[in-house]
Design a protein around this motif. Structure first.
Motif, PDB file in Angstrom:
ATOM      1  N   ARG A 255       0.300  -1.125   0.213  1.00 50.54           N
ATOM      2  CA  ARG A 255      -0.114  -0.059  -0.005  1.00 50.54           C
ATOM      3  C   ARG A 255       1.000   1.085   0.052  1.00 50.54           C
ATOM      4  NH1 ARG A 255      -4.588   1.849   0.738  1.00 50.54           N
ATOM      5  NH2 ARG A 255      -5.360  -0.136   0.574  1.00 50.54           N
ATOM      6  N   GLU A 256       2.217   1.438   0.915  1.00 52.68           N
ATOM      7  CA  GLU A 256       2.675   2.897   0.978  1.00 52.68           C
ATOM      8  C   GLU A 256       3.834   2.579  -0.777  1.00 52.68           C
ATOM      9  OE1 GLU A 256       6.114   1.907   3.863  1.00 52.68           O
ATOM     10  OE2 GLU A 256       6.472   0.718   2.711  1.00 52.68           O
ATOM     11  N   VAL A 257       4.136   1.571  -1.217  1.00 56.88           N
ATOM     12  CA  VAL A 257       4.133   2.173  -2.419  1.00 56.88           C
ATOM     13  C   VAL A 257       3.192   2.417  -3.631  1.00 56.88           C
ATOM     14  CG1 VAL A 257       5.478   0.759  -4.567  1.00 56.88           C
ATOM     15  CG2 VAL A 257       6.163   0.648  -2.119  1.00 56.88           C
ATOM     16  N   ALA A 258       2.039   2.320  -3.683  1.00 60.76           N
ATOM     17  CA  ALA A 258       1.022   2.272  -4.243  1.00 60.76           C
ATOM     18  C   ALA A 258       0.727   3.534  -3.781  1.00 60.76           C
ATOM     19  CB  ALA A 258       0.137   1.054  -4.375  1.00 60.76           C
ATOM     20  N   ASP A 259       0.269   3.668  -2.854  1.00 61.89           N
ATOM     21  CA  ASP A 259      -0.032   5.388  -2.334  1.00 61.89           C
ATOM     22  C   ASP A 259       1.328   6.651  -3.239  1.00 61.89           C
ATOM     23  OD1 ASP A 259      -2.653   4.955  -1.307  1.00 61.89           O
ATOM     24  OD2 ASP A 259      -1.836   5.157   0.410  1.00 61.89           O
ATOM     25  N   GLU A 260       2.284   6.366  -2.877  1.00 61.14           N
ATOM     26  CA  GLU A 260       3.630   6.936  -3.220  1.00 61.14           C
ATOM     27  C   GLU A 260       3.234   7.184  -4.786  1.00 61.14           C
ATOM     28  OE1 GLU A 260       6.410   8.341  -1.480  1.00 61.14           O
ATOM     29  OE2 GLU A 260       7.531   8.743  -3.426  1.00 61.14           O
ATOM     30  N   CYS A 261       3.178   6.084  -5.035  1.00 60.95           N
ATOM     31  CA  CYS A 261       2.820   6.486  -7.038  1.00 60.95           C
ATOM     32  C   CYS A 261       1.530   7.684  -6.898  1.00 60.95           C
ATOM     33  CB  CYS A 261       2.968   5.500  -7.851  1.00 60.95           C
ATOM     34  SG  CYS A 261       4.746   3.829  -7.619  1.00 60.95           S
ATOM     35  N   GLY A 262       0.296   7.313  -6.884  1.00 62.10           N
ATOM     36  CA  GLY A 262      -0.237   7.364  -6.054  1.00 62.10           C
ATOM     37  C   GLY A 262      -0.376   9.087  -6.769  1.00 62.10           C
ATOM     38  N   VAL A 263       0.301   9.415  -4.910  1.00 63.46           N
ATOM     39  CA  VAL A 263       0.545  10.929  -5.265  1.00 63.46           C
ATOM     40  C   VAL A 263       0.944  11.157  -6.650  1.00 63.46           C
ATOM     41  CG1 VAL A 263       1.734  12.901  -3.707  1.00 63.46           C
ATOM     42  CG2 VAL A 263       0.561  10.626  -2.866  1.00 63.46           C
ATOM     43  N   GLU A 264       2.220  10.801  -6.769  1.00 61.43           N
ATOM     44  CA  GLU A 264       2.897  11.658  -7.927  1.00 61.43           C
ATOM     45  C   GLU A 264       2.006  11.901  -9.164  1.00 61.43           C
ATOM     46  OE1 GLU A 264       6.853  11.839  -8.323  1.00 61.43           O
ATOM     47  OE2 GLU A 264       6.545  11.642  -6.282  1.00 61.43           O
ATOM     48  N   LEU A 265       1.141  11.244  -9.304  1.00 59.14           N
ATOM     49  CA  LEU A 265       0.309  10.413 -10.574  1.00 59.14           C
ATOM     50  C   LEU A 265      -0.578  11.859 -10.874  1.00 59.14           C
ATOM     51  CD1 LEU A 265      -0.010   9.039 -12.987  1.00 59.14           C
ATOM     52  CD2 LEU A 265      -2.070   7.210 -11.779  1.00 59.14           C
ATOM     53  N   ASP A 266      -1.460  12.009  -9.383  1.00 56.36           N
ATOM     54  CA  ASP A 266      -2.047  13.025  -8.517  1.00 56.36           C
ATOM     55  C   ASP A 266      -2.034  13.822  -8.974  1.00 56.36           C
ATOM     56  OD1 ASP A 266      -4.685  12.049  -8.106  1.00 56.36           O
ATOM     57  OD2 ASP A 266      -4.463  13.085  -6.079  1.00 56.36           O
ATOM     58  N   ILE A 267      -0.560  14.183  -8.760  1.00 54.82           N
ATOM     59  CA  ILE A 267       0.468  15.770  -8.502  1.00 54.82           C
ATOM     60  C   ILE A 267       0.031  16.205 -10.009  1.00 54.82           C
ATOM     61  CG2 ILE A 267       1.576  16.935  -8.138  1.00 54.82           C
ATOM     62  CD1 ILE A 267       2.157  16.215  -5.351  1.00 54.82           C
TER      63      ILE A 267
END
Ligand SMILES: [Zn+2]
Length: 279
Positions: A255-267
């Motif tokens: 989850r932490e890796v997915a969230d990290e990638c997700g934040v970048e994608l979101d920004i």
């Protein structure tokens, strides 16, 4: 507050913290106005939802930043110069004695409504100009960003210190690199026949499905390249980066890796939207 509402508040707090951090540290050069909007909308929504549950919504949508400021003006305690205090605990005292502080600490968050309104107007002006192919004279000032940052005094929000965020991102990345190396080593231990057998399986046909409010997706694995990463849950930001295990090489995306990638994608998307938006 139920689990879903609590999760929603956590997401708002993280979005606020990540975007505010990016603005304060000039990590965003183009599209700063999109990041500001995202930070201020999430920050104000978290504060309003905490202080007056339900007032952050209008029908089934979350209010805009402007509307959230209206709510704060109507329900908060007005001070001089359009500043509004939002109490952390409506039944508690306005100032609280704190064991290690010389002076009593405010039990409220200061919302500089006029400064935030001005900032929102500036982001709109920048967008309109961009859409028309002009450069706007409006800019986001340090005062705007400072007023945004001041919201982090509220218990529903938090600020990220530069070192803390970098350290946690690094350790997330380091752990993922170690996991990728482990899975790659395992994959190479398999003999060629076994690798071929696993690669030939159609994992999508076996595992991919979509229900009303849940789905399982089979995504491409970053280690072995096969479309075999079976994900039943997704990152909290873009809701696209799958959390799960690759059935070919055993790589596990946490989850932490997915969230990290997700934040970048979101920004990245917030920046793209800000550049494209015509409103
Ligand atoms: Zn794999």
């Amino acid at each position: 507050m139920d689990d879903f509402a609590e999760q929603r508040q956590d997401q708002r707090a993280v979005q606020y913290a990540v975007c505010t951090y990016a603005l304060e540290h000039d990590r965003v050069t183009d599209g700063a106005e999109g990041i500001f909007d995202q930070a201020v909308t999430n920050g104000l929504a978290a504060i309003v939802a905490h202080a007056w549950a339900g007032a952050e919504m209008t029908g089934s949508r979350v209010r805009s930043a402007r509307e959230l400021l209206d709510v704060i003006e109507q329900r908060g305690k007005a001070e001089r110069g359009g500043i509004v205090r939002v109490p952390h605990d409506p039944d508690g005292p306005e100032f609280e004695e704190a064991p290690f502080a010389d002076e009593p600490l405010p039990n409220f968050t200061t919302v500089r409504v006029p400064v935030l309104r001005d900032a929102i107007n500036a982001t709109q002006a920048i967008r309109h100009a961009r859409v028309d192919g002009h450069t706007s004279a409006a800019t986001l000032s340090d005062e705007h960003v400072a007023a945004l940052r001041e919201l982090d005094y509220h218990p529903a929000l938090f600020a990220l210190g530069g070192e803390a965020i970098e350290r946690s991102r690094m350790s997330v990345r380091d752990r993922d690199i170690a996991e990728q190396q482990r899975a790659a080593a395992y994959y190479h231990e398999l003999d060629a026949d076994e690798r071929a057998r696993r690669q030939a399986i159609d994992y999508r046909a076996e595992h991919e499905w979509e229900g009303v409010d849940c789905r399982t997706a089979v995504q491409r694995c970053p280690v072995c390249g096969n479309r075999a990463l079976v994900a039943r849950t997704f990152d909290a930001f873009a809701e696209e980066i799958g959390i799960g295990t690759c059935l070919v090489c055993s790589y596990r995306r946490t989850r932490e890796v997915a969230d990290e990638c997700g934040v970048e994608l979101d920004i990245e998307r917030a920046i793209e939207r800000a550049m494209e938006r015509d409103d």
